[in-house]
Design a protein around this motif. Structure first.
Motif, PDB file in Angstrom:
ATOM      1  N   LEU A 228       0.803  -1.229   0.000  1.00  0.00           N
ATOM      2  CA  LEU A 228       0.000   0.000   0.000  1.00  0.00           C
ATOM      3  C   LEU A 228       0.841   1.288   0.000  1.00  0.00           C
ATOM      4  CD1 LEU A 228      -3.013  -0.865   2.351  1.00  0.00           C
ATOM      5  CD2 LEU A 228      -3.147  -0.009   0.000  1.00  0.00           C
ATOM      6  N   PRO A 229       1.840   1.436   0.888  1.00  0.00           N
ATOM      7  CA  PRO A 229       2.585   2.707   0.912  1.00  0.00           C
ATOM      8  C   PRO A 229       3.314   3.010  -0.399  1.00  0.00           C
ATOM      9  CG  PRO A 229       2.981   1.447   2.921  1.00  0.00           C
ATOM     10  CD  PRO A 229       2.270   0.537   1.979  1.00  0.00           C
ATOM     11  N   VAL A 230       4.037   2.039  -0.912  1.00  0.00           N
ATOM     12  CA  VAL A 230       4.788   2.257  -2.159  1.00  0.00           C
ATOM     13  C   VAL A 230       3.827   2.473  -3.322  1.00  0.00           C
ATOM     14  CG1 VAL A 230       6.448   1.249  -3.764  1.00  0.00           C
ATOM     15  CG2 VAL A 230       6.738   0.922  -1.310  1.00  0.00           C
ATOM     16  N   ALA A 231       2.748   1.699  -3.362  1.00  0.00           N
ATOM     17  CA  ALA A 231       1.766   1.850  -4.434  1.00  0.00           C
ATOM     18  C   ALA A 231       1.126   3.235  -4.399  1.00  0.00           C
ATOM     19  CB  ALA A 231       0.698   0.766  -4.328  1.00  0.00           C
ATOM     20  N   PHE A 232       0.832   3.733  -3.205  1.00  0.00           N
ATOM     21  CA  PHE A 232       0.226   5.064  -3.085  1.00  0.00           C
ATOM     22  C   PHE A 232       1.161   6.142  -3.622  1.00  0.00           C
ATOM     23  CE2 PHE A 232      -0.327   9.002  -0.644  1.00  0.00           C
ATOM     24  CZ  PHE A 232      -1.641   9.311  -0.991  1.00  0.00           C
ATOM     25  N   ILE A 233       2.442   6.043  -3.267  1.00  0.00           N
ATOM     26  CA  ILE A 233       3.414   7.039  -3.740  1.00  0.00           C
ATOM     27  C   ILE A 233       3.523   7.005  -5.261  1.00  0.00           C
ATOM     28  CG2 ILE A 233       5.866   7.624  -3.737  1.00  0.00           C
ATOM     29  CD1 ILE A 233       5.966   6.671  -0.825  1.00  0.00           C
ATOM     30  N   THR A 234       3.574   5.812  -5.831  1.00  0.00           N
ATOM     31  CA  THR A 234       3.737   5.674  -7.278  1.00  0.00           C
ATOM     32  C   THR A 234       2.487   6.113  -8.029  1.00  0.00           C
ATOM     33  OG1 THR A 234       5.140   3.760  -6.822  1.00  0.00           O
ATOM     34  CG2 THR A 234       4.485   4.117  -9.095  1.00  0.00           C
ATOM     35  N   VAL A 235       1.311   5.703  -7.540  1.00  0.00           N
ATOM     36  CA  VAL A 235       0.058   6.079  -8.209  1.00  0.00           C
ATOM     37  C   VAL A 235      -0.148   7.585  -8.134  1.00  0.00           C
ATOM     38  CG1 VAL A 235      -2.451   5.882  -8.068  1.00  0.00           C
ATOM     39  CG2 VAL A 235      -1.035   3.842  -7.894  1.00  0.00           C
ATOM     40  N   ARG A 236       0.158   8.169  -7.004  1.00  0.00           N
ATOM     41  CA  ARG A 236       0.022   9.624  -6.872  1.00  0.00           C
ATOM     42  C   ARG A 236       0.955  10.352  -7.831  1.00  0.00           C
ATOM     43  NH1 ARG A 236       1.900  12.455  -1.391  1.00  0.00           N
ATOM     44  NH2 ARG A 236       3.866  11.796  -2.323  1.00  0.00           N
ATOM     45  N   ALA A 237       2.161   9.824  -8.013  1.00  0.00           N
ATOM     46  CA  ALA A 237       3.094  10.423  -8.975  1.00  0.00           C
ATOM     47  C   ALA A 237       2.565  10.311 -10.397  1.00  0.00           C
ATOM     48  CB  ALA A 237       4.460   9.757  -8.857  1.00  0.00           C
ATOM     49  N   GLY A 238       1.792   9.245 -10.678  1.00  0.00           N
ATOM     50  CA  GLY A 238       1.221   9.086 -12.008  1.00  0.00           C
ATOM     51  C   GLY A 238       0.221  10.170 -12.367  1.00  0.00           C
ATOM     52  N   MET A 239      -0.381  10.812 -11.344  1.00  0.00           N
ATOM     53  CA  MET A 239      -1.295  11.915 -11.608  1.00  0.00           C
ATOM     54  C   MET A 239      -0.576  13.105 -12.252  1.00  0.00           C
ATOM     55  SD  MET A 239      -4.437  11.206 -10.602  1.00  0.00           S
ATOM     56  CE  MET A 239      -5.129  12.824 -10.287  1.00  0.00           C
ATOM     57  N   ALA A 240       0.698  13.245 -11.945  1.00  0.00           N
ATOM     58  CA  ALA A 240       1.505  14.321 -12.527  1.00  0.00           C
ATOM     59  C   ALA A 240       2.584  13.716 -13.415  1.00  0.00           C
ATOM     60  CB  ALA A 240       2.124  15.166 -11.422  1.00  0.00           C
ATOM     61  N   LEU A 241       2.169  12.840 -14.304  1.00  0.00           N
ATOM     62  CA  LEU A 241       3.122  12.092 -15.128  1.00  0.00           C
ATOM     63  C   LEU A 241       3.966  13.012 -16.000  1.00  0.00           C
ATOM     64  CD1 LEU A 241       4.066   9.267 -15.922  1.00  0.00           C
ATOM     65  CD2 LEU A 241       2.278   9.215 -17.660  1.00  0.00           C
ATOM     66  N   GLY A 242       3.372  14.100 -16.477  1.00  0.00           N
ATOM     67  CA  GLY A 242       4.098  15.013 -17.353  1.00  0.00           C
ATOM     68  C   GLY A 242       5.237  15.732 -16.664  1.00  0.00           C
ATOM     69  N   GLU A 243       5.200  15.791 -15.342  1.00  0.00           N
ATOM     70  CA  GLU A 243       6.242  16.495 -14.606  1.00  0.00           C
ATOM     71  C   GLU A 243       7.430  15.597 -14.250  1.00  0.00           C
ATOM     72  OE1 GLU A 243       4.467  18.288 -11.213  1.00  0.00           O
ATOM     73  OE2 GLU A 243       2.889  19.311 -12.361  1.00  0.00           O
ATOM     74  N   LEU A 244       7.276  14.297 -14.421  1.00  0.00           N
ATOM     75  CA  LEU A 244       8.366  13.376 -14.082  1.00  0.00           C
ATOM     76  C   LEU A 244       9.461  13.432 -15.138  1.00  0.00           C
ATOM     77  CD1 LEU A 244       6.550  10.141 -12.814  1.00  0.00           C
ATOM     78  CD2 LEU A 244       7.819  11.804 -11.456  1.00  0.00           C
ATOM     79  N   GLN A 245      10.677  13.627 -14.698  1.00  0.00           N
ATOM     80  CA  GLN A 245      11.816  13.610 -15.599  1.00  0.00           C
ATOM     81  C   GLN A 245      12.529  12.260 -15.594  1.00  0.00           C
ATOM     82  OE1 GLN A 245      12.417  16.214 -17.631  1.00  0.00           O
ATOM     83  NE2 GLN A 245      10.612  17.190 -16.700  1.00  0.00           N
ATOM     84  N   SER A 246      12.448  11.556 -14.466  1.00  0.00           N
ATOM     85  CA  SER A 246      13.062  10.237 -14.340  1.00  0.00           C
ATOM     86  C   SER A 246      12.370   9.501 -13.198  1.00  0.00           C
ATOM     87  CB  SER A 246      14.567  10.353 -14.062  1.00  0.00           C
ATOM     88  OG  SER A 246      14.796  10.912 -12.786  1.00  0.00           O
ATOM     89  N   LEU A 247      12.615   8.197 -13.098  1.00  0.00           N
ATOM     90  CA  LEU A 247      12.023   7.418 -12.015  1.00  0.00           C
ATOM     91  C   LEU A 247      12.573   7.824 -10.655  1.00  0.00           C
ATOM     92  CD1 LEU A 247      11.898   3.815 -13.543  1.00  0.00           C
ATOM     93  CD2 LEU A 247      10.049   5.500 -13.363  1.00  0.00           C
TER      94      LEU A 247
END
Length: 278
Positions: A228-247
């Protein structure tokens, strides 16, 4: 007559000696042949079982593909980079509203397949869930698919995992087995700790757990809660996918601190139990 008896006795002793030598040679050859690795690691029955699992996933994916409208689906491939993920997300957004069931089934099938056969890249699938379905729906989808995939890997490993893991991670398997044996009374806390922290790779935990006698109900509960904790962090980051420059942008200091304290909280009962024992 006496000479004849001596000759017969000599013949019998030599025959017994020859027989004993022959038996010793046979045993030695048997030990050598059993020590030598076989050409095929898996038996035909185990290979048939694994092939049936692969065939089941293939049939599911083909069914989803045939249920979609005729179009160019060259974008349908496992994302390996953020650029691949952007292309996949942009194209799937057109189908998510009108073909929700097909997209959900296809997503879960791919995710479970990747988890079952330890194919890297599920982090991209988690980001995709957040981008397509939002935080809460995406989180539920990722936890369900990841838990189902880990469970599928657990049962498949129970069938064919031992020769594979002994050839890939023999030292890790011994370490894991010793740790599980020492924590039988607090095994759930230890498994939660492993899921939250990067002590052991998740793929290794999935394939090794049935081989070191981790009960499935403990494995299932620790997996569903620990992810749950890791999944929440990753899914939340997916909401701002355009802002991610790298993993690497997924985990800032705040996220790492949260995971650390969750992992520490999960292992504290085990530490207290160990210190209280005489």
């Amino acid at each position: 007559m006496e000479q004849q008896r001596r000759v017969e006795t000599s013949d019998n002793s030599s025959s017994c000696s020859s027989s004993t030598t022959s038996n010793d040679d046979y045993r030695e050859n048997t030990v050598k042949s059993s020590a030598m690795p076989s050409k095929f690691v898996l038996t035909y029955g185990e290979m048939a079982g694994a092939s049936a699992v692969v065939l089941g996933f293939a049939v599911s994916l083909i069914g989803v593909y045939l249920s979609l409208p005729v179009s160019d689906y060259s974008f349908l491939k496992l994302p390996r980079t953020l650029e691949d993920l952007h292309v996949l997300r942009d194209n799937l957004e057109r189908y998510t509203c009108d073909y929700t069931i097909q997209v959900l089934v296809g997503y879960c099938t791919v995710y479970i397949f990747m988890q079952t056969f330890m194919i890297p890249g599920t982090v991209f699938m988690s980001l995709l869930a957040g981008s397509l379905f939002g935080v809460f729906k995406g989180l539920a989808l990722v936890v369900f698919a990841a838990t189902a995939g880990a469970s599928s890997c657990y049962f498949l490993s129970n069938l064919i995992g031992r020769p594979l893991i002994l050839s890939l991670w023999p030292d890790k398997l011994v370490f894991f087995q010793n740790q599980v044996a020492k924590r039988e009374t607090r095994l759930l806390n230890y498994m939660l700790f492993l899921r939250v922290t990067p002590t052991l790779p998740n793929a290794f935990i999935n394939i090794a757990s049935p081989l070191v006698n981790v009960p499935f109900h403990t494995f299932l509960l620790a997996t569903s809660l620990g992810l749950l904790p890791v999944a929440f962090i990753t899914v939340r980051a997916g909401m701002a996918l355009g802002e991610l420059q790298s993993l690497g942008d997924l985990y800032d200091m705040q996220s790492i601190s949260i995971l650390f304290f969750i992992g520490l909280a999960s292992v504290i009962p085990t530490m207290i139990s160990n210190t209280s024992e005489p």
